[in-house]
Scaffold this motif. Structure first.
Motif, PDB file in Angstrom:
ATOM      1  N   THR A   1      57.942  13.256  22.429  1.00 40.92           N
ATOM      2  CA  THR A   1      58.846  14.117  21.717  1.00 40.92           C
ATOM      3  C   THR A   1      60.129  14.504  22.435  1.00 40.92           C
ATOM      4  O   THR A   1      61.345  14.523  22.022  1.00 40.92           O
ATOM      5  CB  THR A   1      58.467  14.857  20.577  1.00 40.92           C
ATOM      6  OG1 THR A   1      57.500  14.352  20.065  1.00 40.92           O
ATOM      7  CG2 THR A   1      59.396  15.572  19.575  1.00 40.92           C
ATOM      8  N   PHE A   2      59.715  15.261  23.545  1.00 39.54           N
ATOM      9  CA  PHE A   2      60.609  15.978  24.216  1.00 39.54           C
ATOM     10  C   PHE A   2      61.903  15.072  24.912  1.00 39.54           C
ATOM     11  O   PHE A   2      62.894  15.386  25.179  1.00 39.54           O
ATOM     12  CB  PHE A   2      60.024  16.662  25.424  1.00 39.54           C
ATOM     13  CG  PHE A   2      60.705  17.699  26.463  1.00 39.54           C
ATOM     14  CD1 PHE A   2      60.910  18.833  26.042  1.00 39.54           C
ATOM     15  CD2 PHE A   2      61.527  17.084  27.326  1.00 39.54           C
ATOM     16  CE1 PHE A   2      61.567  19.918  26.628  1.00 39.54           C
ATOM     17  CE2 PHE A   2      62.078  18.214  28.105  1.00 39.54           C
ATOM     18  CZ  PHE A   2      62.251  19.587  27.916  1.00 39.54           C
ATOM     19  N   ASN A   3      61.210  13.686  25.104  1.00 41.30           N
ATOM     20  CA  ASN A   3      61.965  12.644  25.991  1.00 41.30           C
ATOM     21  C   ASN A   3      62.655  11.963  24.660  1.00 41.30           C
ATOM     22  O   ASN A   3      63.390  10.740  25.349  1.00 41.30           O
ATOM     23  CB  ASN A   3      61.210  11.838  26.776  1.00 41.30           C
ATOM     24  CG  ASN A   3      61.172  11.978  28.154  1.00 41.30           C
ATOM     25  OD1 ASN A   3      62.049  12.540  28.691  1.00 41.30           O
ATOM     26  ND2 ASN A   3      60.033  12.187  28.711  1.00 41.30           N
ATOM     27  N   SER A   4      62.542  12.188  23.442  1.00 42.96           N
ATOM     28  CA  SER A   4      62.954  11.212  22.148  1.00 42.96           C
ATOM     29  C   SER A   4      64.571  11.146  22.485  1.00 42.96           C
ATOM     30  O   SER A   4      65.386  12.207  22.443  1.00 42.96           O
ATOM     31  CB  SER A   4      62.673  11.937  20.897  1.00 42.96           C
ATOM     32  OG  SER A   4      63.062  11.024  20.121  1.00 42.96           O
TER      33      SER A   4
ATOM     34  N   THR B   1      66.165  22.106  22.450  1.00 39.99           N
ATOM     35  CA  THR B   1      65.073  21.062  22.773  1.00 39.99           C
ATOM     36  C   THR B   1      63.842  21.603  22.576  1.00 39.99           C
ATOM     37  O   THR B   1      62.785  20.852  21.896  1.00 39.99           O
ATOM     38  CB  THR B   1      65.158  20.645  24.302  1.00 39.99           C
ATOM     39  OG1 THR B   1      66.558  20.187  24.302  1.00 39.99           O
ATOM     40  CG2 THR B   1      64.443  19.352  24.652  1.00 39.99           C
TER      41      THR B   1
ATOM     42  N   SER C   1      59.126  19.242  15.514  1.00 42.84           N
ATOM     43  CA  SER C   1      58.333  17.788  15.169  1.00 42.84           C
ATOM     44  C   SER C   1      56.776  17.446  15.515  1.00 42.84           C
ATOM     45  O   SER C   1      56.042  17.051  14.956  1.00 42.84           O
ATOM     46  CB  SER C   1      59.191  16.935  16.303  1.00 42.84           C
ATOM     47  OG  SER C   1      58.733  15.516  15.972  1.00 42.84           O
ATOM     48  N   VAL C   2      56.374  18.161  16.719  1.00 41.23           N
ATOM     49  CA  VAL C   2      54.910  18.184  16.908  1.00 41.23           C
ATOM     50  C   VAL C   2      53.980  18.871  16.188  1.00 41.23           C
ATOM     51  O   VAL C   2      52.948  18.284  15.818  1.00 41.23           O
ATOM     52  CB  VAL C   2      54.751  18.492  18.600  1.00 41.23           C
ATOM     53  CG1 VAL C   2      53.324  18.733  18.761  1.00 41.23           C
ATOM     54  CG2 VAL C   2      55.491  17.573  19.519  1.00 41.23           C
TER      55      VAL C   2
ATOM     56  N   TRP D   1      63.089  21.895  18.589  1.00 38.97           N
ATOM     57  CA  TRP D   1      63.167  20.780  18.065  1.00 38.97           C
ATOM     58  C   TRP D   1      61.783  19.904  18.401  1.00 38.97           C
ATOM     59  O   TRP D   1      61.111  19.367  17.482  1.00 38.97           O
ATOM     60  CB  TRP D   1      64.168  19.687  18.547  1.00 38.97           C
ATOM     61  CG  TRP D   1      64.379  18.425  17.688  1.00 38.97           C
ATOM     62  CD1 TRP D   1      65.238  18.454  16.714  1.00 38.97           C
ATOM     63  CD2 TRP D   1      63.982  17.209  18.123  1.00 38.97           C
ATOM     64  NE1 TRP D   1      65.187  17.157  16.351  1.00 38.97           N
ATOM     65  CE2 TRP D   1      64.540  16.324  17.079  1.00 38.97           C
ATOM     66  CE3 TRP D   1      63.276  16.761  19.229  1.00 38.97           C
ATOM     67  CZ2 TRP D   1      64.101  15.060  17.128  1.00 38.97           C
ATOM     68  CZ3 TRP D   1      62.929  15.334  19.202  1.00 38.97           C
ATOM     69  CH2 TRP D   1      63.532  14.335  18.316  1.00 38.97           C
ATOM     70  N   THR D   2      61.358  19.873  19.649  1.00 40.26           N
ATOM     71  CA  THR D   2      59.947  19.579  19.956  1.00 40.26           C
ATOM     72  C   THR D   2      59.101  20.162  19.412  1.00 40.26           C
ATOM     73  O   THR D   2      58.093  19.360  18.983  1.00 40.26           O
ATOM     74  CB  THR D   2      59.762  19.471  21.531  1.00 40.26           C
ATOM     75  OG1 THR D   2      60.864  18.953  22.138  1.00 40.26           O
ATOM     76  CG2 THR D   2      58.862  18.697  21.965  1.00 40.26           C
TER      77      THR D   2
ATOM     78  N   ALA E   1      53.946  15.789  22.721  1.00 39.61           N
ATOM     79  CA  ALA E   1      55.046  16.796  23.217  1.00 39.61           C
ATOM     80  C   ALA E   1      55.865  15.966  24.231  1.00 39.61           C
ATOM     81  O   ALA E   1      57.095  16.091  23.954  1.00 39.61           O
ATOM     82  CB  ALA E   1      54.347  17.804  23.427  1.00 39.61           C
TER      83      ALA E   1
ATOM     84  N   THR F   1      69.915  17.446  22.546  1.00 44.83           N
ATOM     85  CA  THR F   1      68.645  17.873  23.575  1.00 44.83           C
ATOM     86  C   THR F   1      69.071  17.580  24.865  1.00 44.83           C
ATOM     87  O   THR F   1      69.999  17.174  25.218  1.00 44.83           O
ATOM     88  CB  THR F   1      67.363  17.172  22.881  1.00 44.83           C
ATOM     89  OG1 THR F   1      67.643  15.851  23.161  1.00 44.83           O
ATOM     90  CG2 THR F   1      66.958  17.557  21.627  1.00 44.83           C
TER      91      THR F   1
ATOM     92  N   ASP G   1      61.764  11.977  13.268  1.00 43.73           N
ATOM     93  CA  ASP G   1      60.853  11.868  14.694  1.00 43.73           C
ATOM     94  C   ASP G   1      59.208  11.994  13.986  1.00 43.73           C
ATOM     95  O   ASP G   1      58.147  11.291  14.467  1.00 43.73           O
ATOM     96  CB  ASP G   1      61.039  12.751  15.588  1.00 43.73           C
ATOM     97  CG  ASP G   1      60.577  12.539  16.773  1.00 43.73           C
ATOM     98  OD1 ASP G   1      60.598  11.629  17.648  1.00 43.73           O
ATOM     99  OD2 ASP G   1      59.388  13.494  17.130  1.00 43.73           O
TER     100      ASP G   1
END
Length: 300
Positions: free
Chosen positions: A233-236, A79, A86-87, A82-83, A230, A254, A172
Motif C-alpha cells: 500500500t505504501f508503494n501503491s 502517505t 487502507s491497511v 493513507w496507508t 502495508a 503520496t 485500494d
C-alpha cells in the motif's frame, strides 16, 4: 609418493556458489544495479530540461533540501495516513469475511470465487472502473445515493480533498481485501478444532473465544498479512495515479506519486531519485522491524 589430485565436483554441499551464480547475476543486474544507479543520481543535480547545467555531483544537498521542505513532511504524513486507513480497512473487512467463510454456509465456494475477483483484476483496470463509479455526473455512486435520497444533488467525489482521499483508499481496500481474507481464512482453519470445542464446553462466549483464543493464535498470520499489505500500500501507484493523479491540490499525493512527478513531470532526476531512496530506506526499516518481531515470536 604423489598425492592424488582432488576431484572437481559440482556437489551443492561442496561448491554452492556455482549454483547460486545465475541467481546472483540476475539479482545484480535487475536489483543491485538499478538501486545503485538511483542512489548515484540522488547525489547529483540532474535536470533533463536544463542540459546546460549538466550532471553535477552535489553530495547530500538533495537530502538536506528534501528534509528541510515542509511539503515533503506533509506528503510523508499524508502517505502514512493513507496507508494506515487502507491497511486498517483491508484487515478489518478481510477478517470479517474470513470469519464468515470459515463457517459452514451454503454456496461457500461461490462466495470465495466472487471474493477473488478484485484480486485478479489488474490494478489500473480496477482504478479506471472505480473512476467511473465516482464520476460526479454519471457515476453509479451518485445514482445509488440519489435514489436512496441520501444525496439531493450530484457530488464530485474526486474533486474534493477529503472525499478524494477516502475514495482512493477505498479503491485500494477493494483490491487488497481478498488477499487479507484468504490469509486470515487459512489462519482460522489452522486453529485446532479441539481448542474451540473446549472453549464451548467451558461456556466461553463468541467474543471471549475471539479475544482469548482466536486472536492470540492468529497473531503470526496477522503480522505477516498486515506487514505485506502495508508495504504494497505504501508503494501503491497504480490506484492513485489513474484516479486523481495526486489531486485535487495534492490531497492524494503520496511519496511514490511525488517521486514520479519529480522524475517524469518536472524531469528533476536528482530529486526524484532522492525521494525514491527515502522510500526504499523507510520500507527497509519497516521490513527489519517486521523480521525482528517474527523472529522473536519463533523464539518464544
Amino acid at each position: 609418493m604423489l598425492k592424488p589430485l582432488r576431484r572437481f565436483t559440482l556437489s551443492p554441499e561442496k561448491s554452492p556458489f556455482f549454483y547460486l551464480l545465475p541467481v546472483l547475476l540476475f539479482m545484480s543486474v535487475m536489483v543491485a544495479y538499478p538501486i545503485a544507479r538511483v542512489l548515484y543520481f540522488s547525489f547529483t543535480q540532474n535536470i533533463l530540461t536544463r542540459p546546460d547545467l549538466g550532471v553535477t555531483f552535489v553530495g547530500l544537498q538533495n537530502y538536506v533540501t528534501l528534509f528541510q521542505s515542509a511539503e515533503f513532511w506533509a506528503t510523508f504524513t499524508r502517505t502514512a495516513l493513507w496507508t494506515g486507513l487502507s491497511v486498517a480497512g483491508k484487515s478489518l473487512i478481510g477478517f470479517l469475511l474470513a470469519w464468515l467463510l470459515a463457517k459452514e454456509i451454503a454456496w461457500k465456494r461461490f462466495y470465495m470465487a466472487l471474493l477473488l475477483i478484485p484480486w485478479v483484476t489488474p490494478m489500473v483496470v480496477a482504478a479506471i472502473a472505480w473512476r467511473w463509479v465516482y464520476d460526479g455526473e454519471f457515476g453509479m455512486l451518485n445514482w445509488v445515493l440519489t435514489e436512496l435520497h441520501m444525496l439531493s444533488d450530484h457530488y464530485v467525489w474526486l474533486g474534493h480533498k477529503l472525499s478524494a482521499f477516502v475514495a482512493t483508499a477505498v479503491t485500494d481496500m477493494w483490491l487488497g481485501i481478498p488477499f487479507m481474507a484468504m490469509l486470515f481464512l487459512a489462519g482460522l482453519q489452522s486453529i485446532p478444532r479441539e481448542v474451540l470445542e473446549s472453549a464451548d464446553i467451558d461456556g466461553a462466549s463468541s467474543f471471549q473465544r475471539l479475544r482469548l483464543i482466536i486472536l492470540p493464535l492468529m497473531k503470526p498470520v496477522i503480522l505477516v498479512a498486515t506487514t505485506l499489505s502495508a508495504i504494497w500500500t505504501f508503494n501503491s501507484f497504480g490506484v492513485i495515479w489513474p484516479l486523481t493523479k495526486g489531486g485535487p491540490v495534492n490531497a492524494t499525493t503520496t511519496l511514490v506519486v511525488e517521486a514520479y512527478q519529480r522524475s517524469f513531470g518536472a524531469f528533476d532526476i536528482g530529486m526524484g531519485s532522492t525521494i525514491a531512496i527515502v522510500i526504499f530506506v523507510i520500507l527497509m526499516l519497516f521490513t527489519l522491524v517486521y523480521y525482528r518481531a517474527l523472529m522473536r515470536r519463533e523464539e518464544l
